[in-house]
Motif scaffolding. Structure first.
Motif, PDB file in Angstrom:
ATOM      1  N   GLU A 108       0.851  -1.200   0.000  1.00  0.00           N
ATOM      2  CA  GLU A 108       0.000   0.000   0.000  1.00  0.00           C
ATOM      3  C   GLU A 108       0.885   1.247   0.000  1.00  0.00           C
ATOM      4  OE1 GLU A 108      -3.167   1.398   0.230  1.00  0.00           O
ATOM      5  OE2 GLU A 108      -2.225   3.271   0.863  1.00  0.00           O
ATOM      6  N   THR A 109       0.715   2.092  -1.033  1.00  0.00           N
ATOM      7  CA  THR A 109       1.482   3.353  -1.092  1.00  0.00           C
ATOM      8  C   THR A 109       0.603   4.477  -1.640  1.00  0.00           C
ATOM      9  OG1 THR A 109       2.246   2.945  -3.355  1.00  0.00           O
ATOM     10  CG2 THR A 109       3.682   2.156  -1.595  1.00  0.00           C
ATOM     11  N   SER A 110      -0.700   4.481  -1.287  1.00  0.00           N
ATOM     12  CA  SER A 110      -1.578   5.453  -1.956  1.00  0.00           C
ATOM     13  C   SER A 110      -1.420   6.876  -1.440  1.00  0.00           C
ATOM     14  CB  SER A 110      -3.038   5.022  -1.839  1.00  0.00           C
ATOM     15  OG  SER A 110      -3.453   5.107  -0.500  1.00  0.00           O
ATOM     16  N   CYS A 111      -0.951   7.028  -0.201  1.00  0.00           N
ATOM     17  CA  CYS A 111      -0.857   8.389   0.345  1.00  0.00           C
ATOM     18  C   CYS A 111       0.450   8.554   1.105  1.00  0.00           C
ATOM     19  CB  CYS A 111      -2.087   8.659   1.201  1.00  0.00           C
ATOM     20  SG  CYS A 111      -2.250  10.388   1.683  1.00  0.00           S
ATOM     21  N   ASP A 112       0.386   8.710   2.428  1.00  0.00           N
ATOM     22  CA  ASP A 112       1.627   8.985   3.170  1.00  0.00           C
ATOM     23  C   ASP A 112       2.029   7.862   4.116  1.00  0.00           C
ATOM     24  OD1 ASP A 112      -0.523   9.483   4.814  1.00  0.00           O
ATOM     25  OD2 ASP A 112       0.404  11.191   5.828  1.00  0.00           O
ATOM     26  N   GLU A 113       1.545   6.643   3.843  1.00  0.00           N
ATOM     27  CA  GLU A 113       2.020   5.477   4.591  1.00  0.00           C
ATOM     28  C   GLU A 113       2.596   4.472   3.602  1.00  0.00           C
ATOM     29  OE1 GLU A 113      -1.192   6.374   6.063  1.00  0.00           O
ATOM     30  OE2 GLU A 113      -0.278   7.025   7.952  1.00  0.00           O
ATOM     31  N   THR A 114       3.821   4.011   3.876  1.00  0.00           N
ATOM     32  CA  THR A 114       4.401   2.943   3.062  1.00  0.00           C
ATOM     33  C   THR A 114       4.141   1.668   3.857  1.00  0.00           C
ATOM     34  OG1 THR A 114       6.188   4.496   2.579  1.00  0.00           O
ATOM     35  CG2 THR A 114       6.478   2.220   1.825  1.00  0.00           C
TER      36      THR A 114
END
Ligand code: KG4
Ligand code: ZN
Length: 344
Positions: A6-12
C-alpha cells in the motif's frame, strides 16, 4: 501467502496474509513527521519517501511473517484512489516483483480495502462477515456509506459532497492552531471540553443531493468554525479551546451518526453496522455508533485500531476475498488516482 503493498498516500505499508486470512505481519512506515512541517501531505515528498522505504518495508514484512520470497504465492497492490505518483511507486514495484517471482498480481481499490478491514483481527482468524451490512468509511480523504449484500456486491448510499470527515477535523484543527493530523489533536483536547458549549451546525445536505440518497457535507461546518473564531477570538485561549474542540468534534460525529441511522432505518434489513478508516479511531464516534447500535438493535463492528489507518493487510484481505476470483491472470493493475468506491 499473499503479500499486500500500500502506497496510496503517506504510509508505506506491506503485509503478509496467510490462506486463512490471518495477518502474519503488517508493517506501516508512516511519513507523518516528514509532512508535518507543511501542515498536510506534499505529494512529491510522499512518492520520494515511498521509493526510499518500500523495499525495506516489504523485506521487514516477510521477515516478521517468518517467510522467504519463495513462500509468496500472490501479490496485491493498491491501484487507486490516491496520489498518482505514490500509487505508481507501489504498482511499478509490485509489477516487477510479481514478474520476478512468477506470481499473480491483483490491483486493489484502496476503498474496498478499507471495507474489508472491519473483519481483520490480527493473527487471530478474521470475523465471519454478516450480510447485508452497512459500512461507514471515514478517513482523511473519503467519507462514504456503503451497503454490502455479499462479497462481490456493494452499493454506495452516500458520499461527501465536499470535505471528508477527517479533512474537516484536520482543517478545523488548523484553524484552532493545533498540529497535523488534526483528528487525534481535537480528540485529545475535547476530552476536557463541553460538547454542547457551541452549537455548530449539523448541516446535512438535503437527501438526494449530489445523486446520493444519504449525502454528507462538512465544508459548511468548517466555515462556521472560521466565522465563530473571527467573532470570538477569545475562544482560542487555552481554557476555551477544549470547549471549541469538543463542540466541533460533536458536530462531525452527529452528522455521521444521523446519516447512518437514517440509512439503517430506511433499509430495514441491515444485519450489522461497520466502521472503518482513520476517523474510526475516534472515541466519541465509537461511543455514538455503539449507542446507535443498541438503540436500533444492530451489532456494530469497528476496524481494529491497527487497521483503521492506511495499511497493507486490508489490501491483501480485499484481494483474497473479492479480486482473486475475478483477476486470476493478474490483470487490472492500471493506476487510477480517482478510482471510485463503485469501481472494482
Ligand atoms: O485512513 P487514514 O489514515 O488516511 C486516509 O486514507 O485518509 O485517515 C487519516 C485521517 C486524518 O484526517 C486524521 O485526522 C484522522 O484520520 N484521525 C482521527 C483520529 N485518528 C486519525 N480523527 C479523529 N479521531 C482520531 N482519534
Ligand atoms: Zn485510506
Amino acid at each position: 501467502m499473499l503479500l499486500g503493498i500500500e502506497t496510496s498516500c503517506d504510509e508505506t505499508a506491506a503485509a503478509v496474509l496467510d490462506c486463512d486470512h490471518r495477518v502474519r505481519s503488517s508493517i506501516i512506515f508512516s511519513q507523518v513527521a516528514d509532512h508535518q512541517p507543511y501542515g498536510g501531505v506534499v505529494p512529491e515528498l510522499a512518492s520520494r519517501c515511498h521509493v526510499q522505504a518500500l523495499a525495506g518495508v516489504v523485506e521487514t514484512a516477510l521477515a516478521e511473517a517468518g517467510i522467504g520470497w519463495d513462500a509468496v504465492s500472490g501479490l496485491a497492490v493498491t491501484r487507486g484512489p490516491g496520489l498518482a505518483t505514490s500509487l505508481l511507486t507501489g504498482v511499478v514495484y509490485a509489477r516487477a516483483l510479481a514478474t520476478r517471482l512468477c506470481v499473480p498480481l491483483f490491483g486493489v481499490n484502496h476503498l474496498i480495502g478499507h471495507l474489508h478491514s472491519i473483519w481483520l483481527r490480527g493473527d487471530e482468524p478474521p470475523l465471519a462477515p454478516v450480510y447485508p451490512h452497512l459500512i461507514l468509511l471515514v478517513s482523511g480523504g473519503h467519507t462514504c456509506l456503503v451497503r454490502r449484500d455479499d462479497p462481490q456486491t456493494w452499493r454506495v448510499l452516500g458520499q461527501t459532497l465536499d470535505d471528508a470527515a477527517g479533512e474537516a477535523l484536520d482543517k478545523g484543527a488548523r484553524l484552532l492552531g493545533l498540529g497535523y493530523p488534526g483528528g487525534p489533536e481535537i480528540q485529545r483536547l475535547a476530552v476536557s471540553g463541553d460538547p454542547s458549549a457551541i452549537p455548530f451546525p449539523r448541516g446535512l445536505p438535503a437527501p438526494g443531493s449530489g445523486g446520493w440518497d444519504h449525502p454528507f457535507s462538512f465544508s459548511g461546518l468548517k466555515t462556521a468554525l472560521l466565522y465563530h473564531l473571527r467573532k470570538n477570538p477569545g475562544d482560542l485561549a487555552v481554557d476555551r479551546l477544549p470547549h471549541v474542540a469538543a463542540s466541533y468534534q460533536a458536530a462531525v460525529v452527529d452528522t455521521l451518526i444521523r446519516r447512518v441511522e437514517q440509512a439503517c432505518r430506511e433499509a430495514g434489513d441491515i444485519a450489522l453496522i461497520g466502521c472503518a478508516g482513520g476517523v474510526a479511531r475516534n472515541q466519541r464516534l465509537r461511543e455514538a455508533l455503539n449507542q446507535l447500535g443498541q438503540r436500533i438493535g444492530r451489532p456494530v463492528v469497528f476496524a481494529a485500531p491497527d487497521v483503521c489507518a492506511d495499511n497493507a493487510a486490508m489490501i491483501a484481505a480485499a484481494a483474497a476475498a473479492c479480486y482473486a476470483p475475478l483477476f486470476p491472470d493478474g490483470s487490472g493493475t492500471d493506476v487510477d488516482p480517482n478510482l471510485a468506491v463503485t469501481t472494482r
